[in-house]
Design an enzyme around this catalytic site. Structure first.
Site, PDB file in Angstrom:
ATOM      1  N   HIS A 230       6.713 -26.956  -3.337  1.00 30.89           N
ATOM      2  CA  HIS A 230       5.588 -27.779  -2.630  1.00 30.89           C
ATOM      3  C   HIS A 230       4.774 -27.102  -1.822  1.00 30.89           C
ATOM      4  O   HIS A 230       3.842 -26.693  -1.551  1.00 30.89           O
ATOM      5  CB  HIS A 230       5.893 -29.151  -1.608  1.00 30.89           C
ATOM      6  CG  HIS A 230       6.703 -28.630  -0.426  1.00 30.89           C
ATOM      7  ND1 HIS A 230       8.158 -29.263  -0.333  1.00 30.89           N
ATOM      8  CD2 HIS A 230       5.826 -28.260   0.685  1.00 30.89           C
ATOM      9  CE1 HIS A 230       7.983 -28.785   0.996  1.00 30.89           C
ATOM     10  NE2 HIS A 230       7.107 -28.590   1.812  1.00 30.89           N
ATOM     11  N   ASP A 258      12.171 -29.384  -6.046  1.00 34.08           N
ATOM     12  CA  ASP A 258      11.608 -28.910  -5.147  1.00 34.08           C
ATOM     13  C   ASP A 258      11.783 -27.180  -4.576  1.00 34.08           C
ATOM     14  O   ASP A 258      12.323 -26.982  -4.200  1.00 34.08           O
ATOM     15  CB  ASP A 258      11.296 -29.292  -3.191  1.00 34.08           C
ATOM     16  CG  ASP A 258      10.231 -29.149  -2.673  1.00 34.08           C
ATOM     17  OD1 ASP A 258      10.513 -29.338  -1.103  1.00 34.08           O
ATOM     18  OD2 ASP A 258       9.325 -28.627  -3.292  1.00 34.08           O
ATOM     19  N   GLY A 337       6.067 -28.027  10.443  1.00 34.12           N
ATOM     20  CA  GLY A 337       6.096 -26.058  10.304  1.00 34.12           C
ATOM     21  C   GLY A 337       7.834 -25.009   9.130  1.00 34.12           C
ATOM     22  O   GLY A 337       7.366 -23.825  10.283  1.00 34.12           O
ATOM     23  N   SER A 339       9.151 -25.886   6.353  1.00 34.85           N
ATOM     24  CA  SER A 339       9.381 -26.010   5.594  1.00 34.85           C
ATOM     25  C   SER A 339       9.535 -24.634   4.619  1.00 34.85           C
ATOM     26  O   SER A 339       9.069 -23.648   4.640  1.00 34.85           O
ATOM     27  CB  SER A 339       8.109 -26.642   4.793  1.00 34.85           C
ATOM     28  OG  SER A 339       8.742 -27.821   3.852  1.00 34.85           O
ATOM     29  N   SER A 354      12.776 -27.803   2.663  1.00 35.43           N
ATOM     30  CA  SER A 354      12.261 -29.247   1.698  1.00 35.43           C
ATOM     31  C   SER A 354      11.751 -30.352   2.426  1.00 35.43           C
ATOM     32  O   SER A 354      10.339 -30.124   3.117  1.00 35.43           O
ATOM     33  CB  SER A 354      13.233 -29.891   0.704  1.00 35.43           C
ATOM     34  OG  SER A 354      11.879 -30.810   0.633  1.00 35.43           O
TER      35      SER A 354
END
Length: 516
Positions: A230, A258, A337, A339, A354
């Site tokens: 993402h 993801d 913050g 990910s 994720s």
């Protein structure tokens, strides 16, 4: 040195020996000294974070890391031996014992003989996985009030975490009712108040920027790095922490998975390191998958190093954008913050962060990560490990400070390797991907695919035989997957020219290695 196994089966015997050597259960061990803990081949930053977040003493920390390094092989052997009666495996709360679910007493006895603790369960793991697959097949019908679902091995059930009020509750129950697991009690509904959300503005080791957003580098691979899917679509340009052009997102998938990867340009060199937030780097040795209950640490720009345990695998997380399958779940907290950042167990890469459901201020933090190995497999990537040299690294013995060496740089098929003074030549440079040890155009190999004590370690043409599969544990054991035995210097010989064999793991200095 040549002893034969004559227990119930060869597999059971091998793993029973393993459990005995490493002192299971932990209560039978003498408490290791502080020196023993520092001898473990695990970053001091990870050890410090584990002490803080898991509240472990030095003795508990040492026992946990030593057993966690051996648990995956023990689980693998019992899974194969028990077959349809296998009800899953997980570590106890202390991380010093493997608990194995079984559906009959005969299997329970096999587990005891292997040195693990049996737990009678009503359903096999295969049955639980079938119910999980049914929910996954119906995932598109899950409303946003259903947050995630997974197989929960300790409770022998499939757990669906969802909102538990009003019309949402009725819709959630309707979703579950479509599965066979709703009829026989396999599925449990658990109230969940926080929906998973993607954590965008993050970094694992270092940040990168794209389209006015920021995410984190997960783990370096040859030619770039992996991150969360993402965090930008394919073809998107990225810049590094210093504003210099970094590279382009080569591929990206979200939802369903993801994951994504960035191909870096010539101004950047991928290194096998994760930033520790203590002005130091943690070296990644491989990507051996940790077992449920194992310790987990993650690195992120917002919250730094945070540790917890691996709660479950193969989770389906129902984000508002759509479901993501095959995720893992940890209580190592994260905030917005974080990910894309690195998730690691010991020195083994586990995945990229994720999303979260409850952050580091929550009493029950939930963090979801995408496992690393499917990312590497999907895109044909090779994890960067060891010291980062493109020519490979050396395996150094803790017995004598010498290096594993190919005699006279003779890279012929079948040459037995030896110990020699470290000299930086190609005869001592191995590339280790967490599974195979490659040198020149050959691979380290257990001669004749034998599992017997004393079998020579040689180089041979690389192939798919498990005789060429090894793992380097957090405790410094270089273990053959095939034999479940350690690479060993014959007779504790400290001199150059000493030959290498496999032998039962005993934790002695002639079986301890550093890859650097």
């Amino acid at each position: 040195m040549n002893r034969k196994f004559n227990t119930l089966s060869t597999v059971t015997a091998l793993f029973a020996g393993l459990a005995t050597v490493h002192g299971v259960p932990a209560t039978a061990e003498a408490a290791p000294s502080e020196a023993a803990v520092s001898a473990l081949d695990v970053s001091p930053e990870i050890l410090s974070a584990m002490r803080r977040d898991l509240r472990l003493s030095e003795a508990q920390l040492s026992r946990r890391l030593a057993f966690e390094a051996k648990a995956p092989a023990l689980e693998q052997g019992l899974r194969a031996e028990l077959g349809a009666s296998f009800g899953g495996a997980w570590l106890n709360e202390e991380g010093t014992q493997l608990i194995v679910g079984v559906t009959d007493e005969a299997s329970a006895e096999r587990v005891r003989r292997a040195g693990a603790e049996p737990r009678r369960v009503a359903r096999s793991q295969a049955q639980l996985d079938r119910v999980m697959a049914e929910l996954n097949a119906n995932a598109r019908n899950a409303t946003p009030s259903i947050h995630y679902w997974h197989v929960d091995l300790p409770t022998n059930s499939v757990v669906v975490h969802a909102e538990d009020s009003g019309m949402s509750k009725l819709r959630n129950e309707a979703f579950v009712a479509a599965s066979s697991g709703a009829k026989d009690g396999t599925i449990r509904m658990v109230a969940s108040t926080e929906a998973p959300r993607l954590a965008y503005d993050v970094r694992g080791g270092d940040p990168y920027y794209f389209s006015n957003a920021r995410c984190s580098i997960g783990f370096s691979v040859n030619g770039g790095f992996v991150t969360a899917g993402h965090c930008g679509g394919a073809g998107t340009a990225t810049t590094g922490f210093n504003g210099v052009a970094l590279g382009t997102i080569r591929a990206s998938t979200f939802p369903t998975n993801d994951w994504g990867w960035v191909a870096t340009n010539g101004s950047w060199t991928p290194q096998p390191w994760v930033y520790s937030y203590n002005n130091a780097n943690v070296t990644v040795a491989g990507s051996q998958e940790a077992g449920v209950g194992a310790s987990i640490c993650r690195s992120g720009y917002t919250t730094g190093w945070r540790c917890g345990t691996l709660l479950a695998k193969n989770i389906t997380v129902n984000y508002s954008n759509g479901p993501v399958y095959g995720m893992s779940h940890t209580n190592a907290c994260a905030n917005g913050g974080d990910s894309g950042g690195s998730v690691i167990s010991g020195n083994q890469a586990q995945g990229v962060t994720s999303g979260i459901a409850g952050g580091c201020d929550s009493s029950n933090p939930q963090t979801f990560f995408q496992p690393i190995n499917p990312i590497l497999s999907t895109y044909g990537l090779t994890l960067r490990t060891g010291g980062g040299s493109t020519g490979g690294n050396s395996f150094v013995s803790r017995l004598n400070g010498k290096c594993i060496d190919v005699p006279n740089s003779n890279f012929s098929d079948g040459v037995q390797v030896q110990m020699w003074d470290c000299n930086g030549t190609n005869a001592q440079k191995f590339i280790f991907d967490g599974r195979k040890l490659r040198i020149a155009d050959k691979c380290l190999d257990v001669a004749g695919a034998s599992t017997a004590n004393g079998t020579p370690i040689q180089i041979a043409n690389c192939n798919t035989n498990p005789a060429q599969d090894f793992t380097l544990s957090g405790a410094g054991d270089l273990v053959s997957y095939l034999a479940n035995k350690c690479v060993d210097i014959v007779d504790h010989n400290p001199n150059s020219g000493a030959k290498l064999i496999i032998f039962e793991c005993r934790g002695t200095a002639n079986q301890k290695w550093d890859y650097r």
